[in-house]
Design an enzyme around this catalytic site. Sequence first.
Site, mmCIF file in Angstrom:
data_model
loop_
_atom_site.group_PDB
_atom_site.id
_atom_site.type_symbol
_atom_site.label_atom_id
_atom_site.label_comp_id
_atom_site.label_asym_id
_atom_site.label_seq_id
_atom_site.Cartn_x
_atom_site.Cartn_y
_atom_site.Cartn_z
ATOM 1 N N THR A 71 -110.904 -12.275 5.583
ATOM 2 C CA THR A 71 -111.654 -13.528 5.699
ATOM 3 C C THR A 71 -112.881 -13.305 6.577
ATOM 4 O O THR A 71 -114.007 -13.685 6.212
ATOM 5 C CB THR A 71 -110.759 -14.638 6.289
ATOM 6 O OG1 THR A 71 -109.653 -14.841 5.401
ATOM 7 C CG2 THR A 71 -111.518 -15.938 6.462
ATOM 8 N N ASN A 150 -106.669 -12.372 -6.686
ATOM 9 C CA ASN A 150 -105.383 -12.474 -5.994
ATOM 10 C C ASN A 150 -104.328 -13.211 -6.810
ATOM 11 O O ASN A 150 -103.144 -12.944 -6.677
ATOM 12 C CB ASN A 150 -105.566 -13.157 -4.629
ATOM 13 C CG ASN A 150 -106.518 -14.322 -4.678
ATOM 14 O OD1 ASN A 150 -107.674 -14.178 -5.074
ATOM 15 N ND2 ASN A 150 -106.035 -15.491 -4.313
ATOM 16 N N GLN A 178 -107.549 -7.224 -2.732
ATOM 17 C CA GLN A 178 -106.351 -7.021 -3.555
ATOM 18 C C GLN A 178 -106.337 -5.656 -4.236
ATOM 19 O O GLN A 178 -105.280 -5.188 -4.667
ATOM 20 C CB GLN A 178 -106.253 -8.116 -4.633
ATOM 21 C CG GLN A 178 -105.932 -9.488 -4.092
ATOM 22 C CD GLN A 178 -104.514 -9.599 -3.524
ATOM 23 O OE1 GLN A 178 -103.631 -8.793 -3.813
ATOM 24 N NE2 GLN A 178 -104.303 -10.604 -2.699
ATOM 25 N N SER A 198 -108.279 -5.882 3.673
ATOM 26 C CA SER A 198 -107.363 -6.416 4.683
ATOM 27 C C SER A 198 -106.116 -5.547 4.761
ATOM 28 O O SER A 198 -105.524 -5.216 3.725
ATOM 29 C CB SER A 198 -106.969 -7.841 4.286
ATOM 30 O OG SER A 198 -106.137 -8.393 5.260
ATOM 31 N N HIS A 200 -103.055 -6.185 5.717
ATOM 32 C CA HIS A 200 -101.722 -6.708 5.357
ATOM 33 C C HIS A 200 -101.470 -6.758 3.856
ATOM 34 O O HIS A 200 -100.354 -7.052 3.418
ATOM 35 C CB HIS A 200 -101.458 -8.063 6.026
ATOM 36 C CG HIS A 200 -102.143 -9.244 5.435
ATOM 37 N ND1 HIS A 200 -101.517 -10.103 4.575
ATOM 38 C CD2 HIS A 200 -103.392 -9.733 5.599
ATOM 39 C CE1 HIS A 200 -102.350 -11.085 4.242
ATOM 40 N NE2 HIS A 200 -103.502 -10.875 4.852
ATOM 41 N N THR A 236 -113.011 -7.355 21.955
ATOM 42 C CA THR A 236 -112.259 -6.126 22.227
ATOM 43 C C THR A 236 -111.459 -5.724 20.994
ATOM 44 O O THR A 236 -110.801 -6.561 20.370
ATOM 45 C CB THR A 236 -111.310 -6.358 23.431
ATOM 46 O OG1 THR A 236 -112.117 -6.761 24.539
ATOM 47 C CG2 THR A 236 -110.527 -5.111 23.783
ATOM 48 N N CYS A 324 -100.236 -26.725 -2.656
ATOM 49 C CA CYS A 324 -99.969 -28.062 -2.163
ATOM 50 C C CYS A 324 -101.102 -28.468 -1.230
ATOM 51 O O CYS A 324 -101.295 -27.857 -0.187
ATOM 52 C CB CYS A 324 -98.630 -28.078 -1.442
ATOM 53 S SG CYS A 324 -98.085 -29.732 -1.098
HETATM 54 C C1 PLP Z 1 -108.882 -11.583 -2.580
HETATM 55 C C2 PLP Z 1 -108.643 -11.942 -1.146
HETATM 56 N N1 PLP Z 1 -109.686 -11.994 -0.301
HETATM 57 C C3 PLP Z 1 -109.534 -12.308 0.998
HETATM 58 C C4 PLP Z 1 -108.300 -12.611 1.525
HETATM 59 C C5 PLP Z 1 -108.174 -12.977 2.972
HETATM 60 O O1 PLP Z 1 -107.595 -11.919 3.704
HETATM 61 P P1 PLP Z 1 -107.053 -12.125 5.189
HETATM 62 O O2 PLP Z 1 -105.697 -12.717 5.058
HETATM 63 O O3 PLP Z 1 -107.018 -10.732 5.767
HETATM 64 O O4 PLP Z 1 -108.027 -12.969 5.926
HETATM 65 C C6 PLP Z 1 -107.181 -12.563 0.683
HETATM 66 C C7 PLP Z 1 -105.830 -12.913 1.203
HETATM 67 O O5 PLP Z 1 -105.146 -13.758 0.693
HETATM 68 C C8 PLP Z 1 -107.357 -12.211 -0.687
HETATM 69 O O6 PLP Z 1 -106.322 -12.154 -1.537
#
Ligand code: PLP
Length: 382
Positions: A71, A150, A178, A198, A200, A236, A324
Amino acid sequence: MRIYLDHNATTPVRPEVADAMDVVQRSLFGNASSVHEEGAAAKAECDRARARVASLLRVEPADVLFTGGATEANNTALLGLLAQRTEGPGHLVTTNVEHPSVDAPLEWLERAGWCVTRVPVDAEGRVEEDAVVAAITPETALVSVIWANNETGVLQPVEAIAAAVRDHGVPFHSDATQAVGKVSVDLSSVPVDLLSLSAHKLNGPKGVGCLIARGGIAFEPILLGGPQERRRRGGTENVAGIAGLGVACELAEHELPERSSRYRALRDRLWEGLQAKVPGIRRNGSAVFVLPNSLNVEFEGAAGEILLQALDLEGIAVSSGAACASGTIEPSQVLLAMGRSPEAARGSLRMSVGYGVDEVQIDQLLAVLPDLVERARRASTV
Ligand SMILES: Cc1ncc(COP(=O)(O)O)c(C=O)c1O
């Protein structure tokens, strides 16, 4: 044991990643900006991770800017790049299936007077390269196209778009959050200027990611207040998170071909099983240009939310094609953009496989789903 089939939402942290982060948390507490030994050790850890990210994507380590996730990377790419423009608001080109972390900054820019062209996708969820290029005007300051969606996993023709946009001399950004770790994202052959990812989403920790900013492309930091990351991002550094991202990228680089084919085999087993066992279903999005781990399916006449909850009670986690919002079920904008009706979008589920998923789990889902769909259809008609 629960069955987790929502790897596009987030992924479990790999033990190798957790171990690397644990070492940092316990013994590398230094501030990476400090000049003493503790600081130098933390900086060395960040630089090791930087090299690992760069190696996976085939970019220079100096191109890697660590952020607090995708994000932030998307916001930095869009707002940071355009903040330095002196001529006043201009024009941007994007698609109508971007993630909210691209959409929302674009809406902010529109309120500030920018003009945004959202190139529509077709029924398969893809944009035409030519349509993106045709939208470029002399006022276009940036083109931004998501690498893989996504919700559907649909891959855009980013390689071709990047090359064509480069020919027009316009900067190009892609949200590859993704895609990285699931398909090859080799930037040595794709002229992307800015790219977001990202940790995660590829078995790393939450709250860390990076923006790839190539060839010294200039932009304003959006987090002001410190000289970190070569003055491109104040704050930081999250050393443990950055180390975790580095290990996640190293694992992805070593495992990618095997990982992709394993995910594809599981996803295809799921889709073939569903087709054999559940009548009245339809796959959303291209079956060819799609992430190997993703499957988005419409179950005609069944409310996705009911199905999702029924599966959850059975110990299976999936995601619905609806969100939702303020107490009402809003159909997925991505599925609507592909021409699906609100009812069809509300009846869709996203299933995404990943680390830890095996064939036995897929078969367990296939064993319970036909009955649950039947019940969800009955419940949806009353
Ligand atoms: C295509 C896409 N862009 C951006 C993001 C945002 O990533 P983050 O959770 O690291 O802010 C996501 C996460 O859902 C995503 O699937």
